[in-house]
Write a protein that holds these residues in place. Structure first.
Motif, PDB file in Angstrom:
ATOM      1  N   THR A 194      46.193  31.853  59.782  1.00 54.02           N
ATOM      2  CA  THR A 194      45.490  33.133  59.916  1.00 54.02           C
ATOM      3  C   THR A 194      43.995  32.874  59.913  1.00 54.02           C
ATOM      4  N   ASN A 204      44.087  33.805  68.662  1.00 56.74           N
ATOM      5  CA  ASN A 204      45.489  33.434  68.502  1.00 56.74           C
ATOM      6  C   ASN A 204      45.771  32.044  69.087  1.00 56.74           C
ATOM      7  N   ASP A 250      50.455  27.467  54.358  1.00 52.34           N
ATOM      8  CA  ASP A 250      49.565  28.581  54.693  1.00 52.34           C
ATOM      9  C   ASP A 250      48.162  28.052  54.916  1.00 52.34           C
ATOM     10  N   ASP A 284      44.332  29.532  56.050  1.00 52.32           N
ATOM     11  CA  ASP A 284      43.436  30.608  56.476  1.00 52.32           C
ATOM     12  C   ASP A 284      42.078  30.009  56.804  1.00 52.32           C
ATOM     13  N   ASP A 290      40.325  36.936  63.449  1.00 53.98           N
ATOM     14  CA  ASP A 290      41.618  37.591  63.326  1.00 53.98           C
ATOM     15  C   ASP A 290      42.751  36.803  63.983  1.00 53.98           C
ATOM     16  N   ARG A 329      45.805  34.543  64.697  1.00 47.52           N
ATOM     17  CA  ARG A 329      46.919  34.090  63.869  1.00 47.52           C
ATOM     18  C   ARG A 329      48.035  33.533  64.736  1.00 47.52           C
TER      19      ARG A 329
END
Lengths: 408, 408
Positions: free
Chosen positions: B291, B296, B378, B380, B385, B387
């Motif tokens: 994320t 994307n 995970d 980040d 934005d 992901r």
């Protein structure tokens, strides 16, 4: 885990001192081990420096600072910490590096930016400042040591110390290039490499030294891969003390510049090969020779696609002349390739030519070649004049054992 | 070598027939094995087809022909050969494929270009035409078989047959989607995948079916990797027989198009996960959730860099929460990343936030998560934005054993 010496190891060469370079090691105790882990190199006044660094976007503070420092072109000291990479440690990690730079600069009476620091080892743990301070203090006072001691001290998971020596003649002066390097895993191109240091007594202007080192890097360190993983700390520095007394080299127009450039290429290639020879779990040294590509860059990318393919690397480990996997790797590189012009061979024996398996293919000599510990994969694209040679090692159970079976 | 069933295997689902789809298998004997290795699927008249194929530049004849055939959008038959990929076999390989197309077309009374052929297995050996002819003849006369039989017959090094089922409602018609897939090694994105076939009784215009399949591919097959190696034969075909009687779908403006698209996405994701679950040597199924990336696409590339990193994959195999290796992999992706905004976690527990290891990091719950056979990493980036989620498996001794210890 106790790592056995790589079967591909080379004996450490007989390396004389280089004028203007003094080596010292000490025990900082970055890990709980009974060995020296801090290397200090003192360089004569007026030493020129050049460097190439990892392109990893999450690089260490040492790399960030080193990139800035080489722009000024001058060096007086080098400190290498082993056992802690200090990468991904934020401002605390940066403070530790600046402390080392200040401590050495105060000792030498030089600018802090003339002191270079590299660190290698676990990521994410700030370099302990107290251990670093005591370790540097001990190193500053230590007796001079040998190249082999220094090479052993910068190592981490390395299974043998790595050094290389070469010479060049500039005018009527013979200059010496001596180098040490460490690295065995997390080795991939894109700059590429571990920690490597070349020292010469030649006089070379910093900008020219940088140009020569960058060019050598493209043909050597950027042409090796062990596991396709690019370290956050990769660094190669070249130091030229100027003590040999030659007329300083500033461009290829200067007498002896070609010879020096060739010597620098040679020593970088030696170092790069040594790293591959100590690739984690390596049992075979693999040379991938690509010809007939659309360009040299394209040839290198195709060579690296082959050298990074786990299926190719495991096939070589299994002594399997599985040229189909080489075809696959050529195709996945995304570079210009025409299946119907492609030729693949091993050790000088073609298995497929112009897109077809050889009708009279004799696997005998190929199988014999693959049983050796130096394997060559030949690929001809049949498209143009582009060529490149890249080097890697095979992928074996020992790689898994080193990286999975034991917690880091 | 005898391969043991993957510990991550799923039971074969209960899959009903799909109207307009008849499955048959036969023994062509492409390898010296006592099993069926030729699958024949007969499709009702009017069946629409779409396909996505490998981007490998050295692709097989089957892929080249398939790319042309899907443009016409119609299919009547599918033949899948297992044990010989027929890749890199030049004109002899092409003649074998054309022979199969002609043989089936004569039987069905259709155009040869409505008969699709896929082959999987060793590269570089032309598909033997006599064995293919006899195998196809036997398959044309065979009784219909189950989805599980067909799924087993298209497999090669697969350790379990892979099928998936889903449904969608279009207007007042419930349509069925059933699919089978094979693949366990030489699996990397960039199209991505092995051989997969989705069959539905829905009526869908070919161009719209192609748009939906291409979109699903980007989110599913292009988001998995086993070993970063891209096969020369990767193919996914979707067949829509139209037998369910719904008003044909031609665009997202049509009622039920969204539901059908979601069902197609779902079944493609199921198939993609099954391939990862049978990744060579896999012991853990790994989801990488990225994320906060710049886009994307950038998130997907970062996810794949992590999923392809041998050092990350061996760390997971060793149940080692080595987040430093994840940092390294993020950095090597070459995508926008800021070390000081990066956060890394496992199974919902952060190990590092905003570029710093967590002061109160408790390895306990992370270690427990890593001991399971489904692991989530995970990441980040803290930048935007973007992901993406990608899937892979761990890298174990068994991968080496499968690919190195035994000659192919």
């Amino acid at each position: 885990m106790k790592l056995e010496r790589s079967p591909l190891a080379r004996p450490f060469p007989d390396m004389p001192p280089v004028a203007g370079v003094a080596l010292r090691v000490a025990r900082a105790g970055y890990k709980d081990w009974g060995r020296c882990d801090l290397t200090y190199v003192e360089l004569a006044e007026g030493t020129a420096v050049a460097g190439v660094f990892t392109r990893n976007r999450c690089c260490s503070t040492e790399v960030e600072l080193g990139r800035e420092q080489v722009r000024a072109g001058r060096a007086r000291g080098l400190v290498v910490n082993a056992g802690n990479s200090n990468a991904f440690t934020g401002h605390r990690g940066r403070a530790a590096v600046e402390q080392i730079m200040g401590q050495v600069a105060a000792h030498l009476g030089c600018d802090e930016r003339e002191v270079f620091v590299s660190s290698t080892g676990v990521i994410g743990v700030p370099l302990p400042r107290d251990k670093a301070r005591a370790g540097v203090a001990a190193a500053l006072e230590a007796s001079e040591c040998s190249w082999e001691d220094a090479a052993a001290t910068i190592g981490t998971t390395d299974t043998f110390p790595k050094g290389a020596l070469t010479r060049a003649v500039i005018g009527d002066t013979t200059v010496t290039l001596a180098a040490i390097i460490k690295g065995s895993g997390m080795i991939a191109p894109d700059m590429a490499t571990m920690l490597g240091y070349v020292f010469t007594d030649a006089a070379v202007e910093p900008a020219f030294l940088q140009a020569l080192l960058s060019a050598a890097n493209e043909r050597t360190f950027s042409c090796i891969t062990v596991d396709s993983d690019t370290s956050t700390s990769d660094t190669v520095l070249a130091f030229a003390t100027g003590q040999a007394g030659n007329a300083p080299l500033a461009s290829f127009g200067d007498a002896g510049a070609d010879a020096f450039a060739a010597a620098l290429d040679d020593i970088c290639r030696q170092l790069a090969h040594l790293v591959v020879r100590d690739g984690e779990g390596a049992r075979k040294f693999i040379e991938v020779a690509v010809t007939g590509a659309a360009s040299n860059d394209s040839a290198r990318r195709i060579g690296l696609a082959i050298a990074n393919s786990p299926l190719v690397k495991t096939a070589i480990a299994g002594e399997d002349a599985n040229w189909g996997r080489v075809v696959m790797a050529v195709g996945k590189a995304g570079e210009p390739a025409d299946r119907d012009r492609l030729s693949i061979g091993f050790g000088g024996h073609w298995a497929a030519r112009d897109g077809l398996p050889l009708a009279d293919y004799d696997e005998g000599p190929v199988a014999e070649h693959l049983r050796g510990d130096e394997v060559r994969i030949d690929v001809d694209l049949g498209l143009g004049d582009g060529r490149a040679t890249v080097w890697t090692c095979d992928l074996t159970h020992q790689y898994i054992a080193i990286n999975a079976d034991y917690r880091s």
